[in-house]
Design an enzyme around this catalytic site. Sequence first.
Site, PDB file in Angstrom:
ATOM      1  N   CYS A  30       0.589  -1.295   0.604  1.00  0.00           N
ATOM      2  CA  CYS A  30       0.230  -0.445   0.025  1.00  0.00           C
ATOM      3  C   CYS A  30       0.894   1.743   0.018  1.00  0.00           C
ATOM      4  CB  CYS A  30      -0.651  -0.175   1.185  1.00  0.00           C
ATOM      5  SG  CYS A  30      -1.738   1.680   1.977  1.00  0.00           S
ATOM      6  N   CYS A  33       0.300   3.635   2.686  1.00  0.00           N
ATOM      7  CA  CYS A  33       0.512   3.183   4.293  1.00  0.00           C
ATOM      8  C   CYS A  33       1.769   3.262   4.488  1.00  0.00           C
ATOM      9  CB  CYS A  33       0.349   1.542   4.530  1.00  0.00           C
ATOM     10  SG  CYS A  33      -1.455   1.401   4.038  1.00  0.00           S
TER      11      CYS A  33
END
Length: 123
Positions: A30, A33
Amino acid sequence: MATVELTTENFDEVVGGSDIVLVDFWAEWCGPCRAFGPTYEAASNKHDDLVFGKVDTEAQQELAATFGIRSIPTLMIVREGVVLFSQPGALPGNALDSLIEQAREVNMEEVHAKVAEAQAQQG
């Protein structure tokens, strides 16, 4: 303080044994993230009296499902066993600091009273 890797095995012990815990639900693949990671790590160093945990949603799918995580990153703040905040999306450092201060200022006696009242109405 460094972040703590949270798993189904240690989640209850770490979160239940601490006053305020921030939990970052994330995954290696991600991009947002990974972008939020340094901000989260900097906050953990700045607020060393709090516990900062990370849940790898790929490795801990059961834990992510328990909390209904559908988007990552998702930040959750738990204080005295009560989830005060849970929202997807990466935050800038100043917003994260503000959120931490708000969590510190919550009157937990009122929160626990409201939780107990809601449970009494259900039961």
